[in-house]
Design a protein around this motif. Structure first.
Motif, PDB file in Angstrom:
ATOM      1  N   CYS A  36     -13.699   2.117   6.906  1.00 17.06           N
ATOM      2  CA  CYS A  36     -14.753   1.171   6.509  1.00 17.06           C
ATOM      3  C   CYS A  36     -14.829   1.038   4.993  1.00 17.06           C
ATOM      4  N   ARG A  37     -14.692   2.161   4.278  1.00 17.86           N
ATOM      5  CA  ARG A  37     -14.733   2.110   2.811  1.00 17.86           C
ATOM      6  C   ARG A  37     -13.551   1.305   2.264  1.00 17.86           C
ATOM      7  N   LEU A  38     -12.401   1.432   2.910  1.00 17.99           N
ATOM      8  CA  LEU A  38     -11.244   0.652   2.473  1.00 17.99           C
ATOM      9  C   LEU A  38     -11.472  -0.840   2.688  1.00 17.99           C
ATOM     10  N   ARG A  39     -12.021  -1.195   3.831  1.00 21.70           N
ATOM     11  CA  ARG A  39     -12.280  -2.615   4.111  1.00 21.70           C
ATOM     12  C   ARG A  39     -13.291  -3.180   3.108  1.00 21.70           C
ATOM     13  N   GLU A  40     -14.296  -2.377   2.761  1.00 18.87           N
ATOM     14  CA  GLU A  40     -15.295  -2.818   1.779  1.00 18.87           C
ATOM     15  C   GLU A  40     -14.677  -3.077   0.422  1.00 18.87           C
ATOM     16  N   ARG A  41     -13.576  -2.390   0.138  1.00 19.26           N
ATOM     17  CA  ARG A  41     -12.885  -2.572  -1.143  1.00 19.26           C
ATOM     18  C   ARG A  41     -11.809  -3.651  -1.068  1.00 19.26           C
ATOM     19  N   GLY A  42     -11.760  -4.361   0.038  1.00 21.10           N
ATOM     20  CA  GLY A  42     -10.849  -5.491   0.163  1.00 21.10           C
ATOM     21  C   GLY A  42      -9.449  -5.155   0.622  1.00 21.10           C
ATOM     22  N   VAL A  43      -9.250  -3.957   1.150  1.00 25.05           N
ATOM     23  CA  VAL A  43      -7.928  -3.566   1.626  1.00 25.05           C
ATOM     24  C   VAL A  43      -7.620  -4.311   2.920  1.00 25.05           C
ATOM     25  N   THR A  44      -6.466  -4.960   2.968  1.00 27.45           N
ATOM     26  CA  THR A  44      -6.090  -5.748   4.148  1.00 27.45           C
ATOM     27  C   THR A  44      -4.918  -5.133   4.906  1.00 27.45           C
ATOM     28  N   ALA A  45      -4.441  -3.980   4.483  1.00 33.38           N
ATOM     29  CA  ALA A  45      -3.315  -3.341   5.164  1.00 33.38           C
ATOM     30  C   ALA A  45      -3.675  -3.055   6.614  1.00 33.38           C
ATOM     31  N   SER A  46      -2.689  -3.170   7.503  1.00 36.67           N
ATOM     32  CA  SER A  46      -2.916  -2.918   8.923  1.00 36.67           C
ATOM     33  C   SER A  46      -3.130  -1.430   9.172  1.00 36.67           C
ATOM     34  N   TYR A  47      -3.726  -1.122  10.325  1.00 33.11           N
ATOM     35  CA  TYR A  47      -3.939   0.286  10.677  1.00 33.11           C
ATOM     36  C   TYR A  47      -2.594   1.016  10.803  1.00 33.11           C
ATOM     37  N   THR A  48      -1.591   0.346  11.361  1.00 33.27           N
ATOM     38  CA  THR A  48      -0.279   0.976  11.524  1.00 33.27           C
ATOM     39  C   THR A  48       0.322   1.357  10.176  1.00 33.27           C
ATOM     40  N   GLU A  49       0.170   0.472   9.192  1.00 37.85           N
ATOM     41  CA  GLU A  49       0.701   0.765   7.853  1.00 37.85           C
ATOM     42  C   GLU A  49      -0.003   1.975   7.248  1.00 37.85           C
ATOM     43  N   LEU A  50      -1.331   2.033   7.390  1.00 37.01           N
ATOM     44  CA  LEU A  50      -2.073   3.164   6.850  1.00 37.01           C
ATOM     45  C   LEU A  50      -1.724   4.456   7.585  1.00 37.01           C
ATOM     46  N   GLU A  51      -1.554   4.362   8.883  1.00 36.18           N
ATOM     47  CA  GLU A  51      -1.204   5.545   9.670  1.00 36.18           C
ATOM     48  C   GLU A  51       0.146   6.106   9.231  1.00 36.18           C
ATOM     49  N   ASP A  52       1.105   5.222   8.948  1.00 37.45           N
ATOM     50  CA  ASP A  52       2.421   5.670   8.486  1.00 37.45           C
ATOM     51  C   ASP A  52       2.309   6.418   7.162  1.00 37.45           C
ATOM     52  N   LEU A  53       1.411   5.958   6.282  1.00 40.46           N
ATOM     53  CA  LEU A  53       1.255   6.618   4.988  1.00 40.46           C
ATOM     54  C   LEU A  53       0.713   8.035   5.134  1.00 40.46           C
ATOM     55  N   PHE A  54      -0.162   8.236   6.110  1.00 39.57           N
ATOM     56  CA  PHE A  54      -0.814   9.534   6.256  1.00 39.57           C
ATOM     57  C   PHE A  54      -0.089  10.461   7.226  1.00 39.57           C
ATOM     58  N   PHE A  55       0.917   9.939   7.926  1.00 39.16           N
ATOM     59  CA  PHE A  55       1.595  10.760   8.928  1.00 39.16           C
ATOM     60  C   PHE A  55       2.202  12.041   8.362  1.00 39.16           C
ATOM     61  N   PRO A  56       2.773  12.047   7.138  1.00 36.16           N
ATOM     62  CA  PRO A  56       3.321  13.310   6.604  1.00 36.16           C
ATOM     63  C   PRO A  56       2.289  14.422   6.473  1.00 36.16           C
ATOM     64  N   PHE A  57       0.996  14.086   6.505  1.00 38.86           N
ATOM     65  CA  PHE A  57      -0.047  15.090   6.314  1.00 38.86           C
ATOM     66  C   PHE A  57      -0.726  15.487   7.629  1.00 38.86           C
ATOM     67  N   VAL A  58      -0.166  15.005   8.739  1.00 35.73           N
ATOM     68  CA  VAL A  58      -0.688  15.364  10.058  1.00 35.73           C
ATOM     69  C   VAL A  58      -0.385  16.830  10.341  1.00 35.73           C
ATOM     70  N   MET A  84       0.849  -1.188   0.000  1.00 31.98           N
ATOM     71  CA  MET A  84       0.000   0.000   0.000  1.00 31.98           C
ATOM     72  C   MET A  84       0.887   1.242   0.000  1.00 31.98           C
ATOM     73  N   TYR A  85       0.528   2.231  -0.821  1.00 36.09           N
ATOM     74  CA  TYR A  85       1.327   3.441  -0.906  1.00 36.09           C
ATOM     75  C   TYR A  85       0.487   4.601  -1.421  1.00 36.09           C
ATOM     76  N   LEU A  86       0.987   5.805  -1.173  1.00 32.36           N
ATOM     77  CA  LEU A  86       0.351   7.006  -1.687  1.00 32.36           C
ATOM     78  C   LEU A  86       1.040   7.424  -2.970  1.00 32.36           C
ATOM     79  N   ALA A  87       0.265   7.687  -4.003  1.00 28.43           N
ATOM     80  CA  ALA A  87       0.799   8.162  -5.270  1.00 28.43           C
ATOM     81  C   ALA A  87       0.366   9.605  -5.469  1.00 28.43           C
ATOM     82  N   ARG A  88       1.266  10.388  -6.064  1.00 29.73           N
ATOM     83  CA  ARG A  88       0.972  11.795  -6.317  1.00 29.73           C
ATOM     84  C   ARG A  88       0.899  12.034  -7.813  1.00 29.73           C
ATOM     85  N   LYS A  89      -0.212  12.612  -8.273  1.00 26.73           N
ATOM     86  CA  LYS A  89      -0.406  12.916  -9.688  1.00 26.73           C
ATOM     87  C   LYS A  89      -0.425  14.429  -9.870  1.00 26.73           C
ATOM     88  N   GLU A  90       0.395  14.914 -10.794  1.00 22.11           N
ATOM     89  CA  GLU A  90       0.437  16.352 -11.056  1.00 22.11           C
ATOM     90  C   GLU A  90      -0.709  16.723 -11.986  1.00 22.11           C
TER      91      GLU A  90
END
Length: 336
Positions: free
Chosen positions: A59-81, A1-7
């Protein structure tokens, strides 16, 4: 799982949550959720010292079949805290990461050599250490475990994130190194002073290597391709020609320009200049700590802080300028 940036326009970006997956022995990427221009909108702040991901979003992520852990998702969003909360939480994050560290075994090192591209290893090596060479790049194989089990798009997004810390004066050396252009030149100064090479020949070799890499089907496996040049290569073309000096470097004036420092680094605008004591405060170190550091240590510290303060990451442009000024103030006093 990762964040992608589109210009989407000049200094305008949209973020997408993506994941890599394997199919038929090839790693592909797929989009999971559109995040808009600010992934921080998926964060909730219950008080002045903490945050968590929005429950509806999870919840929307789980409905789409995302299995990444909460810690992994939190790390991805931490730069935007929120910066205030980020600064308070930063000292307590990642403390567990190295507790169970073990050296890479021979089977892992063999897998790294078999499954990673030389171009990727050169990029990671330079962005981590500030320099690289054909003789040293494959002596640090454990450094490239970050490339394993990632699609081409995830690798490019990860490297794009790290390239944001490069200074404009580093662009030519970076591109010269990652494309291994020194193999085309016999001049003794080719690696250290690529700006002094014949420009027409260097331009021709660089463009030829861009075209060669664009046609390398193995390198771009799993990457969505159209009729246009892949965006990483477009970025390198812009980086290369934007970084060219207005006039070719000549040996007649090289000595003077090198001694004055204008060849190696751009002068800092007067408004951004900082004193040595201010530079210590900006980096959070003292004179004693600086005395034990080498240039690569300060560069590594600069890049860590630049990732947080870079304007493209939502940081304060003025603080980023002052960080760069502090870096240029302290760097000349360190040994290589």
């Amino acid at each position: 799982m990762y964040l992608a940036r589109k210009e989407t326009g000049p200094r305008q970006y949209q973020y997408v949550l993506r994941e890599s997956y394997r199919s038929g022995g090839v790693l592909y990427s797929r989009e999971v959720a559109e995040l808009g221009p600010d992934p921080g909108r998926c964060l909730v702040y219950p008080d002045e010292s903490s945050f968590h991901l929005d429950e509806d979003f999870l919840c929307r992520l789980r409905e789409r079949g995302v299995t990444a852990s909460y810690t992994e998702l939190e790390d991805l969003f931490f730069p935007f805290v929120d910066p205030y909360i980020k600064n308070r939480l930063q000292p307590f994050r990642q403390r567990h990461r190295y507790r169970n560290w073990q050296p890479a075994n021979q089977s892992l090192l063999a897998r790294i050599m078999a499954e990673t591209q030389a171009m990727d290893r050169r990029r990671i090596h330079f962005l981590r250490l500030g320099r690289t060479s054909a003789e040293t790049v494959d002596k640090t194989l454990a450094m490239y475990t970050v490339l394993l089990d990632k699609s081409r798009d995830e690798i490019e997004q990860m490297i794009l994130e790290r390239e944001l810390t490069l200074l404009p004066r580093e662009y030519q050396s970076y591109l010269f190194t990652i494309f291994d252009l020194q193999r085309f030149f016999r001049e003794s100064y080719a690696r250290s002073i690529p700006q002094a090479l014949d420009r027409q020949r260097l331009d021709a070799v660089f463009v030829e290597e861009i075209c060669r890499l664009a046609a390398d089907a193995t390198f771009w496996q799993g990457f969505p391709r159209g009729s246009r040049l892949p965006y990483p290569l477009v970025r390198y073309l812009i980086m290369y020609f934007d970084a060219l000096p207005e006039e070719p470097v000549s040996w007649a004036n090289f000595g003077n320009s090198a001694r004055s420092g204008r060849f190696h680094r751009r002068s800092t605008p007067p408004s951004a200049a900082v004193s040595r004591s201010q530079a210590f405060v900006i980096f959070g170190i003292d004179a004693g700590q600086l005395a034990t550091m080498r240039k690569q240590d300060l560069t590594r510290l600069y890049r860590q802080k630049a990732l947080e303060l870079h304007p493209d990451k939502g940081g304060d442009p003025e603080l980023f300028i002052r960080l760069t000024a502090a870096y240029e103030e302290l760097l000349p006093s360190l040994r290589s």
